[in-house]
Design a protein around this motif. Structure first.
Motif, PDB file in Angstrom:
ATOM      1  N   ARG A 166       0.791  -1.319   0.095  1.00 41.52           N
ATOM      2  CA  ARG A 166       0.099   0.092   0.035  1.00 41.52           C
ATOM      3  C   ARG A 166       0.740   1.259   0.119  1.00 41.52           C
ATOM      4  O   ARG A 166       0.590   2.306  -0.606  1.00 41.52           O
ATOM      5  CB  ARG A 166      -0.940  -0.083   1.154  1.00 41.52           C
ATOM      6  CG  ARG A 166      -1.975  -1.203   1.095  1.00 41.52           C
ATOM      7  CD  ARG A 166      -2.889  -1.000   2.527  1.00 41.52           C
ATOM      8  NE  ARG A 166      -3.828   0.282   2.265  1.00 41.52           N
ATOM      9  CZ  ARG A 166      -5.091   0.460   1.952  1.00 41.52           C
ATOM     10  NH1 ARG A 166      -5.674  -0.936   1.657  1.00 41.52           N
ATOM     11  NH2 ARG A 166      -5.889   1.259   1.738  1.00 41.52           N
ATOM     12  N   VAL A 167       1.842   1.141   0.780  1.00 40.53           N
ATOM     13  CA  VAL A 167       2.867   2.497   0.900  1.00 40.53           C
ATOM     14  C   VAL A 167       3.644   2.576  -0.261  1.00 40.53           C
ATOM     15  O   VAL A 167       3.814   3.937  -0.808  1.00 40.53           O
ATOM     16  CB  VAL A 167       3.724   2.447   2.029  1.00 40.53           C
ATOM     17  CG1 VAL A 167       4.523   3.415   2.164  1.00 40.53           C
ATOM     18  CG2 VAL A 167       3.068   2.400   3.235  1.00 40.53           C
ATOM     19  N   LEU A 168       4.030   1.597  -0.848  1.00 35.02           N
ATOM     20  CA  LEU A 168       4.727   1.662  -2.187  1.00 35.02           C
ATOM     21  C   LEU A 168       3.737   2.133  -3.325  1.00 35.02           C
ATOM     22  O   LEU A 168       4.393   2.956  -4.143  1.00 35.02           O
ATOM     23  CB  LEU A 168       5.413   0.213  -2.776  1.00 35.02           C
ATOM     24  CG  LEU A 168       6.532  -0.310  -1.721  1.00 35.02           C
ATOM     25  CD1 LEU A 168       7.013  -1.433  -2.320  1.00 35.02           C
ATOM     26  CD2 LEU A 168       7.623   1.126  -2.170  1.00 35.02           C
ATOM     27  N   LEU A 169       2.721   1.819  -3.387  1.00 29.81           N
ATOM     28  CA  LEU A 169       1.575   2.187  -4.430  1.00 29.81           C
ATOM     29  C   LEU A 169       1.456   3.770  -4.105  1.00 29.81           C
ATOM     30  O   LEU A 169       1.350   4.338  -5.193  1.00 29.81           O
ATOM     31  CB  LEU A 169       0.415   1.296  -4.113  1.00 29.81           C
ATOM     32  CG  LEU A 169      -0.628   1.483  -5.408  1.00 29.81           C
ATOM     33  CD1 LEU A 169      -0.113   1.326  -6.982  1.00 29.81           C
ATOM     34  CD2 LEU A 169      -1.682   0.830  -5.030  1.00 29.81           C
ATOM     35  N   GLY A 170       1.017   3.870  -3.005  1.00 34.83           N
ATOM     36  CA  GLY A 170       0.988   5.513  -2.745  1.00 34.83           C
ATOM     37  C   GLY A 170       2.087   6.463  -3.111  1.00 34.83           C
ATOM     38  O   GLY A 170       2.087   7.304  -3.832  1.00 34.83           O
ATOM     39  N   LEU A 194      -4.808  13.619 -12.773  1.00 33.43           N
ATOM     40  CA  LEU A 194      -5.701  12.583 -13.388  1.00 33.43           C
ATOM     41  C   LEU A 194      -5.010  11.498 -14.120  1.00 33.43           C
ATOM     42  O   LEU A 194      -5.165  10.250 -13.891  1.00 33.43           O
ATOM     43  CB  LEU A 194      -6.616  13.149 -14.331  1.00 33.43           C
ATOM     44  CG  LEU A 194      -7.886  14.148 -13.848  1.00 33.43           C
ATOM     45  CD1 LEU A 194      -8.636  14.607 -15.053  1.00 33.43           C
ATOM     46  CD2 LEU A 194      -8.786  12.980 -12.885  1.00 33.43           C
ATOM     47  N   LEU A 195      -3.933  11.917 -14.869  1.00 29.07           N
ATOM     48  CA  LEU A 195      -2.886  10.990 -15.353  1.00 29.07           C
ATOM     49  C   LEU A 195      -2.291  10.077 -14.334  1.00 29.07           C
ATOM     50  O   LEU A 195      -2.255   8.883 -14.460  1.00 29.07           O
ATOM     51  CB  LEU A 195      -1.929  11.553 -16.092  1.00 29.07           C
ATOM     52  CG  LEU A 195      -2.587  12.346 -17.623  1.00 29.07           C
ATOM     53  CD1 LEU A 195      -1.443  13.026 -18.439  1.00 29.07           C
ATOM     54  CD2 LEU A 195      -3.193  11.500 -18.278  1.00 29.07           C
ATOM     55  N   THR A 201      -3.677   3.510 -10.685  1.00 35.23           N
ATOM     56  CA  THR A 201      -4.768   2.315 -10.702  1.00 35.23           C
ATOM     57  C   THR A 201      -4.291   1.050 -11.616  1.00 35.23           C
ATOM     58  O   THR A 201      -4.384  -0.111 -11.065  1.00 35.23           O
ATOM     59  CB  THR A 201      -6.056   2.665 -11.490  1.00 35.23           C
ATOM     60  OG1 THR A 201      -6.323   3.860 -10.626  1.00 35.23           O
ATOM     61  CG2 THR A 201      -7.200   1.732 -11.473  1.00 35.23           C
ATOM     62  N   LEU A 202      -3.429   1.385 -12.652  1.00 33.25           N
ATOM     63  CA  LEU A 202      -2.981   0.308 -13.482  1.00 33.25           C
ATOM     64  C   LEU A 202      -2.003  -0.374 -12.792  1.00 33.25           C
ATOM     65  O   LEU A 202      -1.770  -1.830 -12.803  1.00 33.25           O
ATOM     66  CB  LEU A 202      -2.422   0.804 -14.663  1.00 33.25           C
ATOM     67  CG  LEU A 202      -3.425   1.178 -15.790  1.00 33.25           C
ATOM     68  CD1 LEU A 202      -2.874   1.946 -17.089  1.00 33.25           C
ATOM     69  CD2 LEU A 202      -4.429   0.234 -15.990  1.00 33.25           C
ATOM     70  N   PRO A 340      -8.041   2.895  -6.526  1.00 32.78           N
ATOM     71  CA  PRO A 340      -7.592   2.347  -5.095  1.00 32.78           C
ATOM     72  C   PRO A 340      -7.202   3.492  -4.028  1.00 32.78           C
ATOM     73  O   PRO A 340      -6.729   4.412  -4.750  1.00 32.78           O
ATOM     74  CB  PRO A 340      -6.503   1.449  -5.389  1.00 32.78           C
ATOM     75  CG  PRO A 340      -6.833   1.268  -6.896  1.00 32.78           C
ATOM     76  CD  PRO A 340      -7.214   2.178  -7.554  1.00 32.78           C
ATOM     77  N   GLN A 341      -7.705   3.223  -2.916  1.00 31.74           N
ATOM     78  CA  GLN A 341      -7.218   4.274  -2.005  1.00 31.74           C
ATOM     79  C   GLN A 341      -5.777   4.812  -1.686  1.00 31.74           C
ATOM     80  O   GLN A 341      -5.491   5.947  -1.686  1.00 31.74           O
ATOM     81  CB  GLN A 341      -7.987   3.919  -0.634  1.00 31.74           C
ATOM     82  CG  GLN A 341      -9.671   3.913  -0.609  1.00 31.74           C
ATOM     83  CD  GLN A 341      -9.952   4.115   1.059  1.00 31.74           C
ATOM     84  OE1 GLN A 341      -9.360   3.755   1.852  1.00 31.74           O
ATOM     85  NE2 GLN A 341     -11.289   4.529   1.026  1.00 31.74           N
TER      86      GLN A 341
END
Length: 448
Positions: A166-170, A194-195, A201-202, A340-341
């Motif tokens: 989660r942290v890496l994605l954020g 937005l981009l 998300t991908l 995703p959050q």
């Protein structure tokens, strides 16, 4: 401002305005919806209502009806200023009643703006940059914990709470937004957030953090039902807190109208300000009925007008129509709700930080070399940050105090206004009267 451009240019420029403000419109319903425990399907209702009411407000502001609407290229959207008080209401109210209480306070607030609009322009001296800058800064600071919560998750007992993925994605989403802002130009740069959300998300798919279930069963077209989440409820603390926010919102809209007047080279009179604020009030009142939130000016679109030099109010009006269409198609809201959050949290770092930085930019004009102004900012920021640093500080106080002071924006705004009155107004009228008279006599053209 009254130029009617050819249809292709009208639509292209309108879409650019939508791109510049879309993320700001959908962020408040995402924040509040998560705070009150809405399901993904219910969240699409909030997002659709936010888009619809923002479109209606923009149309009212640009085209005008009677003495309502500034008739300037003025984009209106869901105000960030209302988010922190709504979160405070959600914390002190059962989830089943939180939204009705929120909408009851917004209903009263919208009516109050409409009534107060003709008088507000005369009160501008009580909201100088030292007050407005502090409050705008607190809006951004108060929203940072929301971004942190999106990244880590809301339930500490959950298996993936604050997980490395989660942290890496954020963090990756934030880096993408920063890189896009650094290397893109023009229109693409204006939609960097937005981009970044799309890329994030991908990337969430291989992390196993992507869930598209909200798309199933969501109707393509739907007209919002009034008071979808229940009849409005009226609580004194919530209303007081929201009225404070409305004062902040009116201050911001007034400043934005004056700034836009400079950009489009149009003199902004007290009548123009009153008409613009009436549009804010009327749209906010209607928004509370249609499940939306309080609306106000979107400053980023003023920057877009300054950059492109396209001043036509009909361009912005077409943008309002596009927002209405997006609001009437819930599937558009569902697409946003599946982001995703942690991705939202990463983008939120930049988005909310930009709001805080705007406040700092305003404070740069506040004359902080004056020790009195420096104290005003210091103490007001302290009151504003208190609910963030110590959420239980007011827990022993009556509910009305918890609701008002539990919002960093409300607490900081009250402190800034009171301290500004104390240091810069109280007891100075008699001492400065002679000076004011001499200025009036020496420069009569400055007298309104």
């Amino acid at each position: 401002m009254d130029e009617l451009l050819p249809a292709p240019k009208l639509i292209a420029y309108a879409l650019q305005h939508i791109a510049a403000m879309y993320a700001g419109v959908v962020a408040p319903p995402l924040i509040v919806g998560a705070a009150v425990g809405l399901s993904a399907t219910e969240l699409t209702v909030l997002i659709g209502a936010a888009l619809l009411t923002s479109g209606l407000a923009t149309l009212l502001q640009t085209l005008g009806v009677w003495k309502v609407g500034s008739r300037m290229p003025f984009v209106n959207g869901i105000s960030f200023a209302g988010v922190a008080p709504m979160l405070a209401i959600a914390r002190t109210t059962d989830h089943g009643h939180a939204l009705p209480v929120i909408y009851g306070s917004i209903l009263v607030g919208g009516a109050a703006i409409f009534v107060a609009a003709p008088f507000f322009g005369k009160l501008g001296r009580f909201f100088p940059p030292v007050v407005s800058g502090t409050v705008i800064c607190l809006i951004g600071l108060s929203l940072f914990p929301v971004a942190f919560g999106w990244v880590t998750g809301s339930d500490p007992a959950a298996k993936d709470y604050a997980s490395v993925s989660r942290v890496l994605l954020g963090g990756t989403t934030l880096v993408v937004v920063l890189v896009l802002n650094r290397f893109l130009t023009g229109f693409l740069r204006s939609i960097a957030v937005l981009l970044g959300l799309v890329v994030g998300t991908l990337l969430a798919i291989p992390f196993g953090l992507f869930d598209a279930s909200a798309l199933s069963g969501t109707p393509v077209f739907a007209v919002p039902s009034p008071f979808h989440f229940g009849a409005p409820e009226f609580q004194a603390g919530a209303i007081v807190s929201m009225l404070i926010v409305m004062v902040v919102s009116m201050t911001e809209s007034t400043a934005d109208m004056l700034a836009l007047g400079e950009v489009v080279e149009m003199p902004v009179t007290e009548d123009t300000i009153a008409a613009g604020l009436r549009a804010d009030g009327a749209a906010t009142f209607v928004a509370s009925v249609l499940n939306g939130f309080a609306v106000s000016a979107f400053a980023q679109n003023i920057g877009l007008i300054a950059l492109t030099r396209v001043r036509s109010r009909y361009v912005v009006a077409v943008g309002g129509v596009v927002l209405i269409l997006l609001g009437l198609f819930p599937v558009a809201g569902a697409i946003v709700s599946i982001v995703p959050q942690p991705v939202l949290g990463g983008a939120g770092f930049a988005l909310f930080g930009t709001v805080a930085a705007s406040g700092i930019k305003t404070l740069a004009r506040a004359g902080l070399g004056d020790s009195n102004n420096l104290l005003i900012v210091a103490v007001a920021l302290g009151f504003g940050v208190l609910p963030i640093a110590s959420p239980n500080f007011w827990v022993r106080f009556p509910e009305v105090v918890q609701t008002v002071m539990g919002s960093g924006i409300s607490a900081g705004c009250l402190a800034a206004i009171a301290l500004n009155l104390f240091f810069n107004h109280l007891g100075r009228r008699d001492a400065e009267a002679a000076g004011e008279v001499s200025v009036a006599e020496a420069e009569p053209t400055l007298v309104h």
